[in-house]
Design a protein around this motif. Sequence first.
Motif, mmCIF file in Angstrom:
data_model
loop_
_atom_site.group_PDB
_atom_site.id
_atom_site.type_symbol
_atom_site.label_atom_id
_atom_site.label_comp_id
_atom_site.label_asym_id
_atom_site.label_seq_id
_atom_site.Cartn_x
_atom_site.Cartn_y
_atom_site.Cartn_z
ATOM 1 N N LEU A 17 0.790 -1.230 0.000
ATOM 2 C CA LEU A 17 0.000 0.000 0.000
ATOM 3 C C LEU A 17 0.827 1.288 0.000
ATOM 4 N N LEU A 18 2.090 1.223 0.335
ATOM 5 C CA LEU A 18 2.914 2.430 0.432
ATOM 6 C C LEU A 18 3.040 3.199 -0.883
ATOM 7 N N PRO A 19 3.055 2.557 -2.039
ATOM 8 C CA PRO A 19 3.158 3.345 -3.274
ATOM 9 C C PRO A 19 2.043 4.378 -3.453
ATOM 10 N N VAL A 20 0.925 4.201 -2.775
ATOM 11 C CA VAL A 20 -0.144 5.201 -2.833
ATOM 12 C C VAL A 20 0.353 6.540 -2.289
ATOM 13 N N ALA A 21 1.274 6.502 -1.348
ATOM 14 C CA ALA A 21 1.811 7.728 -0.757
ATOM 15 C C ALA A 21 2.767 8.455 -1.696
ATOM 16 N N TYR A 22 3.257 7.778 -2.720
ATOM 17 C CA TYR A 22 4.178 8.423 -3.664
ATOM 18 C C TYR A 22 3.483 9.488 -4.505
ATOM 19 N N LEU A 23 2.242 9.250 -4.874
ATOM 20 C CA LEU A 23 1.547 10.139 -5.792
ATOM 21 C C LEU A 23 1.467 11.579 -5.287
ATOM 22 N N PRO A 24 1.002 11.833 -4.064
ATOM 23 C CA PRO A 24 0.961 13.227 -3.610
ATOM 24 C C PRO A 24 2.343 13.866 -3.530
ATOM 25 N N VAL A 25 3.337 13.079 -3.199
ATOM 26 C CA VAL A 25 4.698 13.621 -3.105
ATOM 27 C C VAL A 25 5.185 14.040 -4.487
ATOM 28 N N PHE A 26 4.951 13.205 -5.481
ATOM 29 C CA PHE A 26 5.390 13.537 -6.833
ATOM 30 C C PHE A 26 4.567 14.674 -7.431
ATOM 31 N N LEU A 27 3.278 14.732 -7.112
ATOM 32 C CA LEU A 27 2.444 15.811 -7.633
ATOM 33 C C LEU A 27 2.823 17.167 -7.030
ATOM 34 N N SER A 28 3.251 17.163 -5.774
ATOM 35 C CA SER A 28 3.658 18.422 -5.144
ATOM 36 C C SER A 28 5.034 18.867 -5.619
ATOM 37 N N GLY A 29 5.780 17.957 -6.182
ATOM 38 C CA GLY A 29 7.089 18.294 -6.729
ATOM 39 C C GLY A 29 8.209 18.027 -5.748
ATOM 40 N N ILE A 30 9.356 17.717 -6.293
ATOM 41 C CA ILE A 30 10.546 17.470 -5.480
ATOM 42 C C ILE A 30 11.488 18.646 -5.743
ATOM 43 N N ASP A 31 11.215 19.759 -5.071
ATOM 44 C CA ASP A 31 11.948 20.976 -5.351
ATOM 45 C C ASP A 31 12.780 21.480 -4.176
ATOM 46 N N SER A 32 12.873 20.669 -3.135
ATOM 47 C CA SER A 32 13.673 21.081 -1.983
ATOM 48 C C SER A 32 14.336 19.854 -1.363
ATOM 49 N N ALA A 33 15.264 20.126 -0.470
ATOM 50 C CA ALA A 33 15.954 19.030 0.211
ATOM 51 C C ALA A 33 14.981 18.235 1.078
ATOM 52 N N GLY A 34 13.990 18.901 1.652
ATOM 53 C CA GLY A 34 12.996 18.210 2.470
ATOM 54 C C GLY A 34 12.160 17.247 1.654
ATOM 55 N N SER A 35 11.759 17.663 0.469
ATOM 56 C CA SER A 35 10.980 16.793 -0.414
ATOM 57 C C SER A 35 11.808 15.603 -0.880
ATOM 58 N N LEU A 36 13.055 15.870 -1.200
ATOM 59 C CA LEU A 36 13.940 14.782 -1.620
ATOM 60 C C LEU A 36 14.169 13.799 -0.474
ATOM 61 N N SER A 37 14.330 14.310 0.725
ATOM 62 C CA SER A 37 14.493 13.444 1.897
ATOM 63 C C SER A 37 13.252 12.590 2.120
ATOM 64 N N LEU A 38 12.090 13.176 1.891
ATOM 65 C CA LEU A 38 10.838 12.429 2.040
ATOM 66 C C LEU A 38 10.768 11.284 1.036
ATOM 67 N N VAL A 39 11.127 11.543 -0.207
ATOM 68 C CA VAL A 39 11.104 10.496 -1.233
ATOM 69 C C VAL A 39 12.101 9.398 -0.894
ATOM 70 N N VAL A 40 13.299 9.778 -0.503
ATOM 71 C CA VAL A 40 14.311 8.780 -0.144
ATOM 72 C C VAL A 40 13.851 7.971 1.064
#
Length: 62
Positions: A17-40
């Motif tokens: 079920l975790l891949p469902v959480a990827y969609l909002p993260v990718f839609l909001s964009g990976i434009d900062s170190a915090g977002s990148l840390s969240l994806v990693v």
Amino acid sequence: MHLGNSVTAVGFWIGTLLPVAYLPVFLSGIDSAGSLSLVVGLLAIHALALIVGHDYSGSRSR
């Protein structure tokens, strides 16, 4: 049910079920170190869940 079986089941379902959480993260964009840390972090948790849950017996057809 033993603790090991419960941990395996939780790992399987988190990995499923975790891949469902990827969609909002990718839609909001990976434009900062915090977002990148969240994806990693999500990828690391997902990989760990897949490793822990790979022996879950409920995932195989009988």
